[in-house]
Design an enzyme around this catalytic site. Structure first.
Site, mmCIF file in Angstrom:
data_model
loop_
_atom_site.group_PDB
_atom_site.id
_atom_site.type_symbol
_atom_site.label_atom_id
_atom_site.label_comp_id
_atom_site.label_asym_id
_atom_site.label_seq_id
_atom_site.Cartn_x
_atom_site.Cartn_y
_atom_site.Cartn_z
ATOM 1 N N ASP A 55 0.838 -1.019 -0.072
ATOM 2 C CA ASP A 55 0.051 -0.140 -0.099
ATOM 3 C C ASP A 55 1.054 1.188 -0.014
ATOM 4 O O ASP A 55 1.091 1.852 1.120
ATOM 5 C CB ASP A 55 -0.984 -0.077 1.267
ATOM 6 C CG ASP A 55 -1.841 1.189 1.240
ATOM 7 O OD1 ASP A 55 -1.931 1.647 0.176
ATOM 8 O OD2 ASP A 55 -2.398 1.368 2.329
ATOM 9 N N ASP A 110 18.389 -8.638 -0.269
ATOM 10 C CA ASP A 110 19.266 -7.474 0.048
ATOM 11 C C ASP A 110 20.327 -7.861 1.107
ATOM 12 O O ASP A 110 21.261 -6.971 0.840
ATOM 13 C CB ASP A 110 18.130 -6.499 1.057
ATOM 14 C CG ASP A 110 16.962 -6.343 0.311
ATOM 15 O OD1 ASP A 110 17.100 -6.019 -1.083
ATOM 16 O OD2 ASP A 110 15.809 -6.097 0.622
#
Lengths: 339, 339, 339, 339, 339, 339
Positions: free
Chosen positions: C124, C282
């Site tokens: 979102d 990552d």
């Protein structure tokens, strides 16, 4: 040249002799406390926080945008990183911390005390890494040179002889450099004696710009018999300290007051839903320094009293005061519901 | 014939034109709040709840046995289901909700505010599925036909132009069908302007049976200068609304009051241990409608004030009032310990 | 002179043109996830964390002692402070973050997926403060000048046109300054299209020193048909990138590999108890950069694979790897019980 | 001889006829309650505790160093062990508990009631193992012989006919042995009727040394019309009980009082932050017995009132009072912050 | 006429004789379980959930969009509302539940069992409201008339004589109405005997369309000596049931299978990270009915096996399967990470 | 006479010289660990438990009905009471514990280590109350006289000189009294050196009946080069200990073995879902002693291996094994789901 520019972008466009607004030093503890008003031996979980009088002051000031350096010793490893990480999270510069292998971290167990229970702190800080802090731990002369204000607390000299020596040397050094030193008496019966606490104060007093203390401690530790304004006046007189901030019992009238260069500053009392009793005094100190760094002693005591009230209404030692609170303070729109 | 019997067992033995006691429409948000009086940036967990002014009203009425339909838009997926599931759990009929693919759910972050901290709501509801609610979303004419009462809030028209049009059309439609419409002014400075809020009220007022508003908003939004009874009278006069319920500041005397067809109804103040500041106004509205559906305006305001007090003492937006509370209300045995 | 000394104490005794080991830029989200393997619509609490591909890389490197600057936009207020505080806690320099009033913070909802459930992220993040990051947000030329390495991710250009322009300009600027640029392809189907992702890569490739990507994405986004070593070779050839790191499916043989200046580096597979699926890529990137900063490509890929495995076994996006883990890695004493 | 010595080291250097300071019997329930002021049907977690009037008394006395035996029935299995383990944790001797296969454990669901909500207990204790406690469950004659005091509660006779018979026989047996019996009327409308509760009291009264009851129950159950001192005098007169302790409504003046051999003992009221409403009466009883075991009726009522206040400020039924609280009570340093 | 239209909007545009896709009846329990793999007597918190074989089936079907009615008895009050609210949250129609004053709610305590511990359920359901369910509790004839399928479980007849009579009458009534009845043998040694379970099955078998059972129970309860396909064939033959679904031991080959009108359907095994062992069989049943309602027995068993695997990987009894899972099932994209 | 009877009811009908089945002595720590696989510096809550090798052994034996005395030193106050209460909860007799004013409690911080992370214990036990345990702390001669078995661990002598002297004296005293002594080598590199650990073992070996050790420690501490059966034989030969139990690496074949009077006993390996790595060795010891107290060395090693496996699957140091587990062990119905 590039470097000079660089410092200016990073919000460091001040002269090199004032890289920090505040320099402080002291021990910070891991704080363990039961949730939901439980007693210590009733708990099955401890909430983890960190707290230490000087770092509490430093964190609040860093949250207000001040550049703060805190010097301490921490044990190498994840427990030390809890403390370091919390300090950095609030913006405190921890690069001067010394990391000690195989050392222990001081602890405090806090039991909340809804009335008529007693709020209680059990310290387990003996033999901690920080209890051996000393003058060799940092390049103090340069740090003092680089700082606008130095804050010290009466807890540090109570931790051991090297700590005591450090605090006294640092105060002298700072005063010699023409920088203000603040000192919070912070008497802890479990760490030191009345006599020692008084002796330290007497040794450090000549160097102080601001002395913060509780009326109760002024009487028991320093042997004063006065109260309120008379007490503040007597303290300033005896020790020759330009500014004296006095916190007073909950129902005393007036409440917290500041005697600044022979002038009294008073504050309103706040209605407070007490959530956590620890750290309110440190918020008062941080608020005082915040105002005094701007040369405004009236703002200093009013903001200090506000911050202390917010601190009492906030869980943990460290005051999560933010710019929104400052805006409400200035707009006089404290409390209520905002949406 | 079998079908007719069926409807009668299921507690639906009412005439077809009154399948719902209440029809309401509006946005409902996911509410995220830190536990234990923490500040938002101090938390490591958020408690999940849902809240929206109209659904809060609907849930309380459904808990009291009223048949409630709530119309909205929700994003397809698990986040929308959190809201839908909570509504259904309390008995609200959510079959008219439209599920929107790839849409977002409005959020609110609530930070509690023990004194002197400020209770704070941070809305993150822009671009939400519900902000595009419109008249095309449901068969409004039939729904109004099937409902005994329609409740609207001033928050919805502040969400966007289609929402605003919907609220006005729906009020007109309901009034035209001879059904009562209630409207909670619910002014939110972060969503709309004073002028707009006033314009919407002026457009909707002719259709209203009941207007609920805070004295503070009557003054700031609508420009009244009166207070208390005089204010209620002035509002009823200016807008021609038969019933006006006015919530007043904590220390005002009298407190919340209802002006019903020119007659005043007052309520006792309750001592309240405030647990959660959100949703109390919605509980008042629900209590008012509950009484008015039975044609009892005295019960309406008394029960509304009771429900609001219970709501303040309950975590979350939605009031978990149950039949036991109603029984205690009628038996006048509120508070204390029951075992 | 005092200033020079000052910088030397603070661990900044490097030439001014290399104040940061790593400069990175991108969006960081508030991450909300249910505890204990619950589904999103089953939860009543969300655990709060923060995560964003570039900051994840930056935090791990800062934990390893590297000096890291992360540039982004955050909404002013407590939600933005959650992100900023977490970054600072790990030692990342956030002074270049721009604080935007009335903006929103991007969010992600993470649902864990024990087999055969699907681990799922619901983003979102549209309209977030960071989605409007642009070249005007920081003094890039000086920052690049002050940094030893710049890391970028394919997520950023997918956030909007100003982000896309920024990433391309920054890569060009860095390459022009003779500094290495790394780029993690990080394809996200919900943010961009295959064609766009490929177009961005093609535009940025000429500037890259290191390209990190998943075999799956090399095939679907870039249209390669090879696998393993052949794929790495083909990528390096087509795009002219000196170093290509390829992460491969769980059961592929060999696993993750690095093609460095035409030479292959392989890594052992680790047995992993998967705790959290987000952020492992990552960690791989951070490990690679950590080794490459020291000019050791063998260490780079081995440490990257180790860090990725530790990341999968750790809750949250950010890898809490510490010096103890590095010591165990070098001493080859991973796993087991240490006391 | 070795045995004799052994008993002396173990803190058992008392005459064999007084191995226990207190013998008590009754049911203990698993207590389930929602955290954080939630309502029962709002909760997703229940906090687990145990509670039962007599065991609550026993635990507090054991915490004060008294030797306490508690007799009951528990279901074999982990649920019974929760109760047994909690009792033992506080030092209560549970060796006389009978473990019943395939039996159920009584439960209570506690919903907190911040004002104006109602604190509520829902009992689910019917058919429990303990409801069939009877005289055959323990060697009562020897146990009474070995005990200095026997405490009973009006809850037990309300659980069933065998329980009722047991309580009456045990009171008679104890009185016949010349040992003091205390009885807490503890009227529970959901367990028994007014008439039955009164009948049991009348049957047991001749054997009692101490009767503890609420003024409210004295009026409703026993039909007295007096209040305060007059009521205590009337109770003592009608039932011939040497000591009567009367707890009074929150705002009554005087508050809790003890009529001991025709002399009145009063206590100060404590300001209390109420955390949990259950068990305060049991703390009063425990405090009374603690003082009376030392023959000090003044201490008894003062310490009882203090313990009750601490109990209200502590989560759960059982009072986690410890030696530190006793020290503060004697030193008159209750409340505040200790560090 | 308006009414007819009304029913059509609400997604009820089916003929009146099929208002429900599924009608089911049975007891639902409050489920209390310790978090984090703790043992029951080690816990300080219980997680609250609800579960009951038939409601578990109903909730999963309602989540898939089926219209489900569940009939039961619940105690009036907040504990009953926990169960009712959870059922409604998933979309189950609970209007036919009878609310009983002063009754108790059945409970189950679940202790997880990581290997080699034993997962354990302790039932405390005797004397519960639902154990007295009977034919008088609902208008069964009309409900059956209004339903497309009726599902029953062998747990209900084991609860008491009125429950047993109800199940048999309801099966006969449904079969007489030409509607399919499914029956899950669900043998529970703590509730009934082998002989009784077998007797009930023999009485109900003539009415069944689908029988679901574990191979283990087929052998121990029904006395079969076969396994796998032979067993399914033998069951179908002996009892004349058109469809037999057989769940088999974890390592059996083939696994779960369906014998549908003499044809075998097999399913793949899923790799499963077991999170919660309860309710997987109910998910299988729900999946079967979901497919069979569409007349697709192949889909039925494949979806049932998928749902059971998802159920094992999900905390709690109730399967929070949603439309996203169904989409992944059909797209064959189960597992992995989606973002 | 009354006294004699008394002891017989209370389950103490054994001869006075055997009041305890087990006597043990040692330090117990407060154990703090993060929930949910978090790293130590990632946590915001610590779960509280207690653990210490000897008390772990004692608690498991007490749970099995053995009478256990544990001697130690604890700091007076709530932290000491956490340890004491946990010990008592499991049935361990703590009356011989000495409570020390102003002392500290030893702590351990446990970080779980899902692969390939390392499970880690950080001890903070220096200067603890228990580190000064000594022979003056209890009436050892009478305690040994009253006990059937004495268990010691190699951790205690590593705590300090008085602890070391105590362990050696106690072993000698017990052996002189003709009672069996068991010793768990329990080498901890952070507490002692290889040489010291070996020296202590050599001093204590002549008094031992049972020596428990890990193969790894036998090799590193004692310098053996053998493995498996040969190692056990060599240990028994060098030290003249009648029983040697050897725990072996996870994948060794055979696994844990017992050499009892020249005969080998083997055990099956259990599949284990590892939940907590601490305390499994103590469960092995407790299982061994449990079997050996009944003179059954075959049962001893089989039950010990079972208990160790259950311990690995249970959170915390202490094994919450109960009678139900013992029943399953004997009935060979371990694992699965029981309801």
């Amino acid at each position: 040249m590039i470097l000079t520019d660089f410092l200016q972008w990073g919000g460091m466009n001040t002269a090199p002799e004032a890289r920090y607004d505040l320099l402080t030093v002291g021990e910070t503890l891991l704080r363990l406390s039961p949730p939901g008003q439980q007693r210590l031996d009733q708990a099955r979980l401890f909430e983890i926080a960190v707290g230490g009088s000087e770092l509490n002051v430093g964190c609040m000031l860093a949250r207000l945008g001040r550049r703060v350096a805190w010097v301490s010793r921490l044990p190498a490893g994840p427990l030390g990183r809890i403390v370091d990480g919390e300090a950095r999270r609030h913006g405190v510069d921890t690069r001067w911390v010394r990391w000690i292998e195989s050392a222990r971290l001081g602890l405090m167990f806090y039991e909340p005390g809804p009335e008529p229970r007693t709020s209680r702190v059990i310290y387990d800080r003996k033999y901690s890494a920080a209890s051996e802090l000393g003058f060799e731990d940092a390049p103090w002369e340069v740090l003092v040179q680089a700082s606008a204000w130095v804050h010290l607390s009466g807890i540090t000299p109570a931790l051991g002889p090297s700590c005591r020596a450090l605090v006294l040397q640092l105060a002298a050094l700072t005063a010699a450099a023409g920088k203000p030193v603040s000192y919070d008496l912070n008497y802890r019966a479990t760490l030191t004696s009345l006599a020692e606490a008084r002796a330290v104060l007497e040794a450090i007093a000549p160097h102080l710009h601001l002395l913060v203390l509780a009326e109760r401690d002024a009487q028991s530790v320093l042997g004063f018999t006065e109260a309120g304004e008379n007490l503040a006046t007597a303290i300033a007189a005896r020790y020759g300290v330009p500014l004296v901030a006095l916190s007073r019992p909950p129902d005393a009238e007036p409440g917290t007051l500041l005697l600044a260069h022979s002038e009294f500053r008073y504050v309103p009392r706040y209605a407070v839903d007490v959530v956590d009793r620890i750290g309110a005094g440190d918020s008062l100190v941080a608020g005082l320094i915040h105002g005094l760094l701007d040369g405004n002693s009236d703002l200093a005591i009013r903001f200090g009293a506000f911050a202390a009230a917010i601190g009492l209404a906030t869980p943990g030692d460290i005051n999560y005061l933010g710019p929104e609170d400052v805006a409400r303070f200035h707009a006089n729109t404290i409390g209520g519901l905002e949406r």
